[in-house]
Design an enzyme around this catalytic site. Structure first.
Site, PDB file in Angstrom:
ATOM      1  N   LYS A  91     -29.120  -6.871 -63.946  1.00 47.05           N
ATOM      2  CA  LYS A  91     -29.980  -5.748 -64.382  1.00 47.05           C
ATOM      3  C   LYS A  91     -31.141  -6.228 -65.252  1.00 47.05           C
ATOM      4  O   LYS A  91     -32.163  -5.563 -65.326  1.00 47.05           O
ATOM      5  CB  LYS A  91     -29.160  -4.704 -65.153  1.00 47.05           C
ATOM      6  N   LYS A 145     -25.659  -4.943 -52.552  1.00 45.99           N
ATOM      7  CA  LYS A 145     -24.754  -3.800 -52.747  1.00 45.99           C
ATOM      8  C   LYS A 145     -25.504  -2.481 -52.617  1.00 45.99           C
ATOM      9  O   LYS A 145     -26.647  -2.387 -53.042  1.00 45.99           O
ATOM     10  CB  LYS A 145     -24.163  -3.918 -54.165  1.00 45.99           C
ATOM     11  N   LYS A 169     -26.893   3.047 -56.760  1.00 50.04           N
ATOM     12  CA  LYS A 169     -27.593   4.313 -56.968  1.00 50.04           C
ATOM     13  C   LYS A 169     -28.921   4.177 -57.691  1.00 50.04           C
ATOM     14  O   LYS A 169     -29.806   4.982 -57.511  1.00 50.04           O
ATOM     15  CB  LYS A 169     -26.687   5.330 -57.663  1.00 50.04           C
TER      16      LYS A 169
END
Ligand code: AQP
Length: 325
Positions: free
Chosen positions: A110, A193, A196
């Site tokens: 991230k 992956k 969302k």
């Protein structure tokens, strides 16, 4: 046995969240004490619009209900409604170390494209709050997708460290990962992956129109050759579609391979699309019904009260153990 899990209301939930997490929660409610929460404090670890956060929170609660969670048997609540999460976080952050937190894969992924000077502390200390979430409820079992296992492992390290110092205060949690569907991949790039917060055309959102879902599946990337079998390296696209089919039909991957062995890619995709649509169609209807009915707010209010009682008991034990007068 107590079960706890949660999802961050960071964006539109994906089919990955449904298969890896949501769909598995209700199986515990008949014979376990289940706590399912909305990780709204965790949602603040990356920039999010306040109105979007409010909307996602209510929608996620409706998804929990639509996935079959019965609020009379399961405690459904928001992390931010139970102040013990933030308090335990403040204590436990002294028992996890910067070196271990900086090795967390989720943090590395991230933060990799962020300006180093603008990475929020909350993103870095994410696992401390997650450990607090789990330990407050003395959860024995934590059902998660594969990507969250590392965070449970660091929680387990923390339990050992803390209990060695203060006695048997914290309960050791165990991650449970579904055998099929622990990591659903993007349909357009099966090497990444389905997620969302990083919107991609290969992600199926639980709020997608059913025609859009069909289109996304029909244009999923497949692999060279024409055979249908499981091989994550040589056939990542086909393996991902087989996994989706198997998870949603509760069949084994072997049975699915047998079923589709003589199918052409196009016909196989049609069957996968049918199963996804037959699952998500009724699921969406139920969720929108819960949203309209006002049930969502009532469930969150009641859940917060029940969760607070249990959470405060653990917090008290921890405060006493570390010497807070
Ligand atoms: N693609 C996936 N396949 C299987 N399981 C998945 N999960 C997430 N993506 C997949 C599982 O869903 C739960 C959601 O946890 P979370 O909201 O705390 O965040 P996450 O793991 O970081 O999920 P996302 O979708 O990737 O969210 P963002 O993009 O906001 O970070 C977990 O049990 C997770 O393993």
């Amino acid at each position: 046995m107590r079960v706890l899990s949660g999802i961050k209301p960071t964006g539109k939930l994906t089919l990955g969240n449904y298969i890896g997490a949501l769909k598995n929660f209700s199986q515990y409610q008949s014979d376990h004490d289940v706590f399912i929460f909305i990780a709204d404090l965790h949602a603040l670890t990356l920039p999010i619009d306040p109105e979007e956060l409010r909307m996602n929170t209510r929608l996620l609660t409706a998804f929990y209900l639509a996935a079959g969670l019965d609020p009379n048997r399961v405690t459904i609540f928001k992390q931010s409604d139970v102040s013990a999460h933030a308090e335990l976080n403040a204590i436990l952050q002294n028992y996890l170390y910067m070196g271990e937190l900086s090795r967390m894969t989720q943090f590395k992924e991230k933060s990799q494209n962020m300006d180093g000077n603008a990475i929020g502390l909350g993103l870095f200390t994410y696992p401390v709050l997650m450990a607090s979430d789990i330990l407050l409820y003395e959860a024995n079992i934590v059902p998660v997708g594969e990507d969250q296992i590392q965070h449970i492992e660091i929680t387990r390290d923390l339990v050992v460290r803390f209990n060695n110092r203060y006695g048997k205060i914290l309960v050791m949690p165990e991650p449970i990962v579904s055998t099929v569907g622990k990591r659903i991949m993007s349909l357009s790039d099966p090497s990444i992956k389905m997620s969302k917060s990083e919107s991609g055309k290969g992600d199926i959102y639980l709020t997608d129109d059913l025609t859009v879902i069909r289109k996304k599946i029909m244009s999923a990337v497949t692999d060279s050759g024409s055979e249908i079998y499981v091989d994550e390296e040589k056939k990542p696209g086909i393996t991902n579609l087989l996994t989706i089919y198997a998870a949603l039909t509760d069949k084994s991957l072997d049975d699915c391979v047998k079923k589709f062995k003589d199918y052409r890619y196009g016909d196989f995709k049609k069957e996968v699309a049918n199963v996804v649509i037959n699952t998500l169609g009724p699921f969406q209807e139920k969720a929108y019904e819960f949203l309209k009915s006002g049930e969502v707010d009532r469930v969150l209010r009641d859940g917060a009260q029940k969760a607070t009682i249990i959470a405060n008991q653990t917090l008290k034990k921890v405060k006493e153990a570390v010497g807070l007068l």
